[in-house]
Scaffold this motif. Structure first.
Motif, PDB file in Angstrom:
ATOM      1  N   ALA A  72       1.146  -1.021   0.117  1.00  0.00           N
ATOM      2  CA  ALA A  72      -0.477  -0.183  -0.882  1.00  0.00           C
ATOM      3  C   ALA A  72       0.973   1.774  -0.213  1.00  0.00           C
ATOM      4  N   LEU A  73       1.887   1.246   0.901  1.00  0.00           N
ATOM      5  CA  LEU A  73       2.419   1.946   0.649  1.00  0.00           C
ATOM      6  C   LEU A  73       3.530   2.774  -0.990  1.00  0.00           C
ATOM      7  N   GLN A  74       4.012   1.477  -1.110  1.00  0.00           N
ATOM      8  CA  GLN A  74       4.782   1.671  -1.955  1.00  0.00           C
ATOM      9  C   GLN A  74       3.640   1.721  -3.485  1.00  0.00           C
ATOM     10  N   ARG A 160      -6.500   3.013   7.041  1.00  0.00           N
ATOM     11  CA  ARG A 160      -7.138   4.526   6.920  1.00  0.00           C
ATOM     12  C   ARG A 160      -6.101   5.258   5.373  1.00  0.00           C
ATOM     13  N   ILE A 161      -4.923   4.307   5.168  1.00  0.00           N
ATOM     14  CA  ILE A 161      -4.207   4.239   3.782  1.00  0.00           C
ATOM     15  C   ILE A 161      -5.150   4.306   2.317  1.00  0.00           C
ATOM     16  N   THR A 162      -5.963   2.467   2.773  1.00  0.00           N
ATOM     17  CA  THR A 162      -5.739   2.337   1.256  1.00  0.00           C
ATOM     18  C   THR A 162      -7.508   1.631   1.536  1.00  0.00           C
ATOM     19  N   GLY A 163      -8.610   2.429   2.385  1.00  0.00           N
ATOM     20  CA  GLY A 163      -9.856   2.272   2.858  1.00  0.00           C
ATOM     21  C   GLY A 163     -10.078   0.295   3.089  1.00  0.00           C
ATOM     22  N   GLN A 164      -9.325  -0.598   3.532  1.00  0.00           N
ATOM     23  CA  GLN A 164      -9.648  -2.046   2.985  1.00  0.00           C
ATOM     24  C   GLN A 164      -8.952  -2.401   4.338  1.00  0.00           C
TER      25      GLN A 164
END
Length: 374
Positions: A72-74, A160-164
């Protein structure tokens, strides 16, 4: 590589070392080399362990969750040096505003235990308790294994970052595209294939001794770490349909050795499998590069961590991920082990249903690892 020797050693695990049911898988350069399974799914020895059998991985789940967060960060170009609170504002409470993603992933955040009593199956309550928790040591000054809280920290930051949440991200990003028979939260349709997990036999040597003394002493940081959030402390509890369906990123992944080795095989193959790239070389480097090393405040032994994965510490008397300094992975309670060795393109997974009284993988799997490199 002594593949013939590997099969005979695996058989000895059952005839000489008390294994009940187990499987081992080895991949190299993105292709399977060894797939072995044997024994039984149950103590009555009524149900043989087959190629279709799946089993609980315990903390080996943490490696899968870490991979999801790193992916997700990548995909969003987010650096590990960014503060967790930038994406999870409530996390900034109680002096945590400067904690970085790097510190969170390498067990340096000082959040290994919770002061507030909450149940491990109550996700919102655990997240709220983590938000209010004051670090138990100054973040970044030491590391200590976040046995139970780690998965919740990774899960919520991923959400928080992806919604998943991680369980969904795992299915859509890795499990389905790679056809991996691994679940974080086992569906009811898959339950009949699961092996029953059995606690370690009483009376065996508990290693390391200092850790187990601390674990049995009320009020110690070690005991608080392994008992908070509370619940699911019984091995037998993890054999119920309801608890196998729980998606706890710290310890509830269930799957096959073959799929676990296949996933790590992709990581060992520069993040590529079957022509599809999942991780950039830069992200693989985050997995291979140690971020902290030395005495673990919780496990009471030398450990080392990269971004979400365990490494062999230079001070460790026994290597659990093979001889290469680039190797990384994550073991699970009782003896399961999985790792990637990018230097040699090798991945390894060992899973079983009879647990042993040891923090790290024992000789039943480590003899096999040694043989791969002989």
């Amino acid at each position: 590589m002594r593949l013939d020797r590997l099969a005979s050693l695996f058989e000895e695990n059952f005839t000489h070392f008390g294994e009940l049911g187990a499987a081992v898988s080895v991949w190299q350069h993105g292709k399977p080399l060894v797939e072995l399974h044997g024994g039984f799914r149950d103590a009555k020895r009524e149900h043989p362990w087959t190629a279709d059998t799946i089993v609980l991985f315990w903390s080996a789940t943490k490696g899968l969750g870490s991979a999801c967060l790193l992916h997700a960060l990548q995909e969003r170009g987010i650096s590990l040096q960014r503060a967790v609170a930038e994406f999870w504002p409530e996390f900034a409470q109680a002096g945590k505003s400067a904690i970085t993603i790097e510190q969170l992933l390498s067990h340096q955040a000082g959040l290994s235990a919770l002061d507030e009593p909450v149940e491990v199956l109550d996700y919102p309550a655990v997240i709220a308790a983590l938000e209010k928790q004051t670090p138990l040591w100054p973040p970044g000054t030491a590391h200590g294994y976040h046995a139970r809280t780690f998965g919740f920290l990774v899960d919520e930051l991923t959400r928080r970052i992806t919604g998943q949440r991680v369980s969904e991200y795992w299915r859509t990003t890795f499990a389905e595209p790679l056809e991996l028979d691994i679940w974080i939260g086992l569906p009811e349709t898959e339950q009949p294939r699961g092996a029953t997990i059995y606690a370690a036999n009483a009376g065996g040597e508990q290693t390391p001794a200092e850790f187990y003394r601390e674990l049995m002493t009320p009020g110690t940081l070690v005991r608080k770490t392994f008992t908070s959030p509370a619940g699911l402390h019984s091995i037998a509890a993890m054999n119920t349909v309801e608890n196998r369906a729980a998606n706890i990123v710290s310890f509830t992944a269930i799957g096959s050795a073959s799929s676990l080795a296949k996933f790590y095989g992709m990581l060992a193959n520069d993040g590529v499998l079957a022509g599809q790239r999942y991780f950039s070389p830069e992200t693989i480097a985050l997995m291979t590069t140690p971020l902290t090393s030395g005495l673990d405040w919780i496990l009471q032994i030398p450990t080392a961590f990269s971004a979400g994965f365990m490494k062999d510490s230079p001070q460790s008397p026994r290597r659990i991920f093979g001889p290469s300094p680039s190797a990384f992975g994550h073991p699970g309670a009782g003896g399961s082990n999985a790792f990637a060795d990018p230097e040699n393109g090798i991945s390894f997974a060992y899973v079983m249903n009879q647990m042993e009284q040891s923090l790290l993988p024992n000789e039943k799997s480590l003899r096999l690892v040694d043989t791969i490199y002989s």
